[in-house]
Write a protein that holds these residues in place. Structure first.
Motif, PDB file in Angstrom:
ATOM      1  N   TRP A 133       0.832  -1.202   0.000  1.00 26.15           N
ATOM      2  CA  TRP A 133       0.000   0.000   0.000  1.00 26.15           C
ATOM      3  C   TRP A 133       0.867   1.254   0.000  1.00 26.15           C
ATOM      4  O   TRP A 133       0.599   2.213  -0.708  1.00 26.15           O
ATOM      5  N   ARG A 134       1.908   1.268   0.815  1.00 21.97           N
ATOM      6  CA  ARG A 134       2.804   2.425   0.880  1.00 21.97           C
ATOM      7  C   ARG A 134       3.535   2.622  -0.451  1.00 21.97           C
ATOM      8  O   ARG A 134       3.684   3.743  -0.925  1.00 21.97           O
ATOM      9  N   LEU A 135       4.015   1.541  -1.020  1.00 17.74           N
ATOM     10  CA  LEU A 135       4.724   1.633  -2.295  1.00 17.74           C
ATOM     11  C   LEU A 135       3.796   2.112  -3.409  1.00 17.74           C
ATOM     12  O   LEU A 135       4.186   2.926  -4.251  1.00 17.74           O
ATOM     13  N   ALA A 136       2.551   1.625  -3.407  1.00 17.58           N
ATOM     14  CA  ALA A 136       1.588   2.067  -4.418  1.00 17.58           C
ATOM     15  C   ALA A 136       1.241   3.543  -4.230  1.00 17.58           C
ATOM     16  O   ALA A 136       1.101   4.287  -5.208  1.00 17.58           O
ATOM     17  N   ALA A 137       1.128   3.983  -2.969  1.00 17.60           N
ATOM     18  CA  ALA A 137       0.823   5.396  -2.713  1.00 17.60           C
ATOM     19  C   ALA A 137       1.981   6.290  -3.152  1.00 17.60           C
ATOM     20  O   ALA A 137       1.770   7.354  -3.734  1.00 17.60           O
ATOM     21  N   ALA A 138       3.213   5.858  -2.895  1.00 16.51           N
ATOM     22  CA  ALA A 138       4.379   6.645  -3.319  1.00 16.51           C
ATOM     23  C   ALA A 138       4.468   6.696  -4.840  1.00 16.51           C
ATOM     24  O   ALA A 138       4.778   7.741  -5.418  1.00 16.51           O
ATOM     25  N   ARG A 139       4.185   5.577  -5.508  1.00 17.72           N
ATOM     26  CA  ARG A 139       4.208   5.543  -6.971  1.00 17.72           C
ATOM     27  C   ARG A 139       3.123   6.442  -7.548  1.00 17.72           C
ATOM     28  O   ARG A 139       3.348   7.200  -8.483  1.00 17.72           O
TER      29      ARG A 139
ATOM     30  N   HIS B 289       1.585  18.830  -5.522  1.00 16.08           N
ATOM     31  CA  HIS B 289       2.295  17.552  -5.597  1.00 16.08           C
ATOM     32  C   HIS B 289       2.529  17.009  -4.192  1.00 16.08           C
ATOM     33  O   HIS B 289       3.176  17.645  -3.361  1.00 16.08           O
ATOM     34  N   LEU B 290       1.974  15.830  -3.905  1.00 17.02           N
ATOM     35  CA  LEU B 290       2.131  15.212  -2.591  1.00 17.02           C
ATOM     36  C   LEU B 290       3.580  14.811  -2.347  1.00 17.02           C
ATOM     37  O   LEU B 290       4.291  14.431  -3.271  1.00 17.02           O
ATOM     38  N   ASN B 291       3.984  14.880  -1.100  1.00 15.09           N
ATOM     39  CA  ASN B 291       5.301  14.410  -0.705  1.00 15.09           C
ATOM     40  C   ASN B 291       5.293  12.879  -0.800  1.00 15.09           C
ATOM     41  O   ASN B 291       4.556  12.223  -0.065  1.00 15.09           O
ATOM     42  N   PRO B 292       6.072  12.274  -1.691  1.00 13.72           N
ATOM     43  CA  PRO B 292       5.981  10.830  -1.884  1.00 13.72           C
ATOM     44  C   PRO B 292       6.373  10.030  -0.646  1.00 13.72           C
ATOM     45  O   PRO B 292       5.892   8.923  -0.454  1.00 13.72           O
ATOM     46  N   ARG B 293       7.185  10.614   0.194  1.00 12.44           N
ATOM     47  CA  ARG B 293       7.605   9.895   1.407  1.00 12.44           C
ATOM     48  C   ARG B 293       6.444   9.739   2.388  1.00 12.44           C
ATOM     49  O   ARG B 293       6.383   8.757   3.138  1.00 12.44           O
ATOM     50  N   TYR B 294       5.542  10.717   2.413  1.00 17.22           N
ATOM     51  CA  TYR B 294       4.432  10.691   3.370  1.00 17.22           C
ATOM     52  C   TYR B 294       3.067  10.667   2.681  1.00 17.22           C
ATOM     53  O   TYR B 294       2.066  11.042   3.300  1.00 17.22           O
ATOM     54  N   ALA B 295       2.996  10.248   1.451  1.00 11.39           N
ATOM     55  CA  ALA B 295       1.726  10.258   0.715  1.00 11.39           C
ATOM     56  C   ALA B 295       0.695   9.349   1.373  1.00 11.39           C
ATOM     57  O   ALA B 295      -0.472   9.720   1.521  1.00 11.39           O
ATOM     58  N   PHE B 296       1.121   8.175   1.797  1.00  8.97           N
ATOM     59  CA  PHE B 296       0.176   7.235   2.402  1.00  8.97           C
ATOM     60  C   PHE B 296      -0.375   7.778   3.716  1.00  8.97           C
ATOM     61  O   PHE B 296      -1.585   7.751   3.945  1.00  8.97           O
TER      62      PHE B 296
END
Length: 111
Positions: free
Chosen positions: A18-24, A35-42
């Motif tokens: 889930w975290r990897l999909a949210a970052a992608r 633009h969301l911060n990919p590190r904390y998107a989830f």
């Protein structure tokens, strides 16, 4: 979201699907200041979803006890503000600070 993500229930782990999909998803398209911060998107999206679920639920279930309703809604708003302070929601610093300040204003207006 890939199909194997649907059955991953340990979303608090660091290398979860889930975290990897949210970052992608957060880094697929550049959305300028949104633009969301990919590190904390989830975390960002999970807190927003939780707030959107809890607010009307609390408001509906505590109609007869307004003081409790006020404190519970203020608690949810505090949690949302605190999460934006710990996990910066956006890449653009100015917009992230604006969102943090708006969440603080909403928390202060809860009382």
């Amino acid at each position: 979201v890939p199909h194997e993500c649907m059955f991953e229930w340990r979303f608090w782990q660091e290398k979860n699907a889930w975290r990897l999909a949210a970052a992608r998803k957060a880094t697929t398209v550049h959305q300028a200041f949104l633009h969301l911060n990919p590190r904390y998107a989830f975390q960002t999206l999970l807190v927003v979803l939780g707030g959107k679920i809890m607010m009307p639920t609390i408001a509906t279930l505590t109609k007869s006890v307004p003081l409790l309703q006020m404190f519970l809604i203020a608690g949810v708003n505090f949690g949302m503000w605190f999460s934006t302070m710990v996990y910066a929601p956006y890449v653009d610093r100015k917009f992230s600070v604006l969102v943090q300040d708006m969440k603080l204003m909403i928390f202060c207006a809860s009382f």
